[in-house]
Each structure stands twice: as structure tokens, then as C-alpha cells.
Scaffold this motif. Structure first.
Motif, PDB file in Angstrom:
ATOM      1  N   LEU A  48      20.608  42.745  -1.610  1.00  0.00           N
ATOM      2  CA  LEU A  48      21.656  42.119  -0.799  1.00  0.00           C
ATOM      3  C   LEU A  48      21.757  42.872   0.520  1.00  0.00           C
ATOM      4  O   LEU A  48      22.172  44.025   0.554  1.00  0.00           O
ATOM      5  CB  LEU A  48      22.992  42.117  -1.550  1.00  0.00           C
ATOM      6  N   ILE A  49      21.338  42.199   1.577  1.00  0.00           N
ATOM      7  CA  ILE A  49      21.288  42.811   2.906  1.00  0.00           C
ATOM      8  C   ILE A  49      22.446  42.259   3.735  1.00  0.00           C
ATOM      9  O   ILE A  49      22.650  41.037   3.799  1.00  0.00           O
ATOM     10  CB  ILE A  49      19.942  42.513   3.587  1.00  0.00           C
ATOM     11  N   LEU A  50      23.188  43.155   4.359  1.00  0.00           N
ATOM     12  CA  LEU A  50      24.353  42.773   5.155  1.00  0.00           C
ATOM     13  C   LEU A  50      24.147  43.103   6.626  1.00  0.00           C
ATOM     14  O   LEU A  50      23.448  44.062   6.956  1.00  0.00           O
ATOM     15  CB  LEU A  50      25.596  43.513   4.647  1.00  0.00           C
ATOM     16  N   SER A  60      24.704  37.849   5.937  1.00  0.00           N
ATOM     17  CA  SER A  60      24.148  38.302   4.665  1.00  0.00           C
ATOM     18  C   SER A  60      22.886  37.520   4.341  1.00  0.00           C
ATOM     19  O   SER A  60      22.698  36.389   4.809  1.00  0.00           O
ATOM     20  CB  SER A  60      25.154  38.100   3.525  1.00  0.00           C
ATOM     21  N   VAL A  61      22.055  38.137   3.533  1.00  0.00           N
ATOM     22  CA  VAL A  61      20.926  37.453   2.911  1.00  0.00           C
ATOM     23  C   VAL A  61      20.598  38.210   1.623  1.00  0.00           C
ATOM     24  O   VAL A  61      20.710  39.436   1.578  1.00  0.00           O
ATOM     25  CB  VAL A  61      19.686  37.357   3.830  1.00  0.00           C
ATOM     26  N   TYR A  73      18.019  33.979  -0.661  1.00  0.00           N
ATOM     27  CA  TYR A  73      19.222  33.213  -0.956  1.00  0.00           C
ATOM     28  C   TYR A  73      20.335  33.673  -0.022  1.00  0.00           C
ATOM     29  O   TYR A  73      20.316  34.779   0.481  1.00  0.00           O
ATOM     30  CB  TYR A  73      19.708  33.479  -2.394  1.00  0.00           C
ATOM     31  N   ARG A  74      21.325  32.840   0.120  1.00  0.00           N
ATOM     32  CA  ARG A  74      22.571  33.191   0.789  1.00  0.00           C
ATOM     33  C   ARG A  74      22.408  33.754   2.195  1.00  0.00           C
ATOM     34  O   ARG A  74      23.111  34.685   2.580  1.00  0.00           O
ATOM     35  CB  ARG A  74      23.396  34.155  -0.053  1.00  0.00           C
ATOM     36  N   LEU A  75      21.477  33.176   2.955  1.00  0.00           N
ATOM     37  CA  LEU A  75      21.434  33.515   4.379  1.00  0.00           C
ATOM     38  C   LEU A  75      22.663  32.863   5.002  1.00  0.00           C
ATOM     39  O   LEU A  75      22.800  31.638   4.988  1.00  0.00           O
ATOM     40  CB  LEU A  75      20.152  32.988   5.031  1.00  0.00           C
ATOM     41  N   ALA A 108      12.647  30.270   0.088  1.00  0.00           N
ATOM     42  CA  ALA A 108      14.067  30.212   0.421  1.00  0.00           C
ATOM     43  C   ALA A 108      14.729  29.056  -0.315  1.00  0.00           C
ATOM     44  O   ALA A 108      14.203  27.952  -0.340  1.00  0.00           O
ATOM     45  CB  ALA A 108      14.247  30.022   1.930  1.00  0.00           C
ATOM     46  N   MET A 109      15.863  29.338  -0.914  1.00  0.00           N
ATOM     47  CA  MET A 109      16.675  28.296  -1.541  1.00  0.00           C
ATOM     48  C   MET A 109      17.618  27.755  -0.470  1.00  0.00           C
ATOM     49  O   MET A 109      18.448  28.495   0.056  1.00  0.00           O
ATOM     50  CB  MET A 109      17.476  28.861  -2.710  1.00  0.00           C
TER      51      MET A 109
END
Length: 140
Positions: A48-50, A60-61, A73-75, A108-109
Motif C-alpha cells: 500500500l503506497i501513499l 494511494s495505490v 488496485y485502489r489508484l 490493474a483492476m
């Protein structure tokens, strides 16, 4: 953005990440809770990169690697901070992570209905693969 700080999340970030996702991310997930985020960080501390700007969480990603696949996920970027290169900086950090572990391709989702995300991923060099569909089975 010289003041942009890219860093891995810690378990202490879980609540702020969840609050951030309610504002900046599209859709929700069955794992959107403190336990889900802390489990992710505990299992893979680099996943989890912030992105922070002046102490404010702005992006975030999730850059997951299971030894076989590199998955994104979660870009997400705070709406007030979009179009400033934050997503590019996050993806660059994720791709560096993948290269360091020997990853060969990132998947990538991306939500089908999120047209804005389609443009962002395309601009970052990612292409849609129509021959694949995601199949899921929730456990809870």
C-alpha cells in the motif's frame, strides 16, 4: 510536485486510508475495513503506497505482488489534487517496486463504469484486455 512524499503505509494509517478512499476512490470493497487494511500492510509492508502533500493524504495505490503477478488496485487521488501528476508518481513507485522483485507485467483492476479512470490508466500506458473478465466469490 517537489513536496510530494511517496511512502509505504503502516498499520497506523488504516483509518485515514479508509476515510481517504470514501472521498477519493470509486466503489467499495468487502475488505474496506481496518482489519483488511492492516492485514494487507502486515502481510506485505510495501504493497500500500501513499502520497502525501504537506502531511495531507492525497493519493494511494495498492501494488500487490504474490511472486507470480503484479496487481494494481485502489489508484486514487483526492479530487482537489487531481491532474497534478500524483497518480503518475504513485504508478512510478509501484512499477519500481515490481521491477525490483522481478515482476514482468502489471495488471490493474479498474471499474467498468469509471470512465475517468479509463483515461488515467490509458495515459499511463496501460491497455484494456477485453478477452479477460474477473470472476469473484466473496467469502463473507
Amino acid at each position: 510536485m517537489n513536496d510530494l512524499r511517496i511512502r509505504p503505509a503502516t498499520p497506523a494509517d488504516a483509518e485515514s486510508v479508509l476515510a481517504f478512499w470514501t472521498v477519493a476512490a470509486e466503489g467499495t470493497s468487502i475488505t474496506d475495513d481496518v482489519d483488511g487494511v492492516t492485514r494487507l500492510v502486515g502481510r506485505d509492508p510495501e504493497a500500500l503506497i501513499l502520497a502525501e502533500l504537506d502531511g495531507l493524504l492525497v493519493g494511494s495505490v495498492i501494488a500487490g505482488y504474490d511472486g507470480w503477478r503484479c496487481s494494481l488496485y485502489r489508484l486514487a487521488v483526492l479530487p482537489s489534487h487531481r491532474r497534478r501528476g500524483i497518480s503518475a508518481a504513485l504508478l512510478e513507485a509501484a512499477e519500481r517496486r515490481f521491477a525490483a522483485v522481478g515482476g514482468r507485467r502489471a495488471d490493474a483492476m479498474v471499474l467498468e463504469a469509471n470512465e475517468r479512470a479509463h483515461h488515467a490508466w490509458s495515459a499511463a500506458g496501460y491497455g484494456r484486455q477485453d478477452q479477460w473478465r474477473r470472476w469473484v466469490k466473496p467469502f463473507a
